[in-house]
Motif scaffolding. Structure first.
Motif, PDB file in Angstrom:
ATOM      1  N   ASP A 180      -6.191  -0.848  10.044  1.00  0.00           N
ATOM      2  CA  ASP A 180      -7.538  -1.000   9.492  1.00  0.00           C
ATOM      3  C   ASP A 180      -7.818  -2.468   9.147  1.00  0.00           C
ATOM      4  OD1 ASP A 180     -10.066   0.037   8.343  1.00  0.00           O
ATOM      5  OD2 ASP A 180      -9.178  -0.699   6.468  1.00  0.00           O
ATOM      6  N   TYR A 181      -6.878  -3.106   8.486  1.00  0.00           N
ATOM      7  CA  TYR A 181      -7.064  -4.505   8.086  1.00  0.00           C
ATOM      8  C   TYR A 181      -7.188  -5.421   9.307  1.00  0.00           C
ATOM      9  CZ  TYR A 181      -6.405  -9.045   5.932  1.00  0.00           C
ATOM     10  OH  TYR A 181      -6.580 -10.345   5.541  1.00  0.00           O
TER      11      TYR A 181
ATOM     12  N   VAL B  91       0.795  -1.224   0.000  1.00  0.00           N
ATOM     13  CA  VAL B  91       0.000   0.000   0.000  1.00  0.00           C
ATOM     14  C   VAL B  91       0.829   1.276   0.000  1.00  0.00           C
ATOM     15  CG1 VAL B  91      -1.965  -1.121   1.125  1.00  0.00           C
ATOM     16  CG2 VAL B  91      -0.301   0.113   2.508  1.00  0.00           C
TER      17      VAL B  91
ATOM     18  N   GLN C 256      -1.600   2.901   9.051  1.00  0.00           N
ATOM     19  CA  GLN C 256      -3.055   3.038   9.105  1.00  0.00           C
ATOM     20  C   GLN C 256      -3.757   1.896   8.370  1.00  0.00           C
ATOM     21  OE1 GLN C 256      -3.300   7.061   7.582  1.00  0.00           O
ATOM     22  NE2 GLN C 256      -3.620   7.891   9.641  1.00  0.00           N
ATOM     23  N   GLU C 257      -3.215   1.506   7.223  1.00  0.00           N
ATOM     24  CA  GLU C 257      -3.810   0.397   6.469  1.00  0.00           C
ATOM     25  C   GLU C 257      -3.694  -0.926   7.223  1.00  0.00           C
ATOM     26  OE1 GLU C 257      -5.581   0.210   3.592  1.00  0.00           O
ATOM     27  OE2 GLU C 257      -5.623   2.407   3.633  1.00  0.00           O
TER      28      GLU C 257
ATOM     29  N   ILE D 159       0.713   6.002   6.119  1.00  0.00           N
ATOM     30  CA  ILE D 159      -0.276   5.308   5.294  1.00  0.00           C
ATOM     31  C   ILE D 159      -0.212   3.806   5.550  1.00  0.00           C
ATOM     32  CG2 ILE D 159      -0.838   4.652   2.909  1.00  0.00           C
ATOM     33  CD1 ILE D 159       0.052   7.554   2.127  1.00  0.00           C
TER      34      ILE D 159
END
Length: 143
Positions: free
Chosen positions: A127-128, A94, A123-124, A120
């Motif tokens: 989130d996952y 990502v 955060q990804e 980034i």
């Protein structure tokens, strides 16, 4: 129907019958840790000094000769420990980040790169793990 014992009742049950017989012998009690499913650390360190990289060992191995001074670090900690492998895969897909260190036996992952890319990626990953895998996930902290 079986009655479920509390932890204390279970330990009392196990040791009450055998403890008297074991007195004088070596009694070994083993405690194991059963990890939960969580991301317990997600931290972004802004521009780092070269000493930080050297103390973390990020200037050796595959990074031998590279100078990461001025880059940011992303630190992650997982249980179960294999989560570090999944997180590394997500992070590198990502954002433009590199794996500085990954320990699949203890669940540690260190990412290197530009601050915005590290943010980034972190955060990804959060989130996952939080939304898709339903792990307990801490909040991203940064300095």
């Amino acid at each position: 129907m079986k009655q479920r014992l509390t932890r204390e009742e279970f330990l009392e049950y196990i040791f009450s019958e055998n403890y008297e017989a074991l007195q004088g012998d070596k009694l070994r009690l083993v405690r194991i840790r059963i990890p939960g499913s969580e991301v317990s650390l997600a931290h972004l360190i802004g521009v780092s000094d070269s000493e930080v990289y050297k103390n973390l060992g990020l200037h050796i191995g595959v990074h031998l000769g590279e100078d990461h001074t001025g880059e940011s670090l992303g630190l992650l900690q997982f249980t179960p420990w294999e989560g570090a492998v999944v997180a590394a895969d997500i992070a590198t897909k990502v954002a433009n980040v590199e794996i500085g260190f990954m320990d699949r036996f203890n669940g540690s992952l260190i990412l290197t790169g530009e601050r915005e890319n590290i943010k980034i990626a972190l955060q990804e990953v959060l989130d996952y793990f939080g939304n898709t895998l339903k792990f307990g996930a801490c909040e991203l902290t940064e300095n």
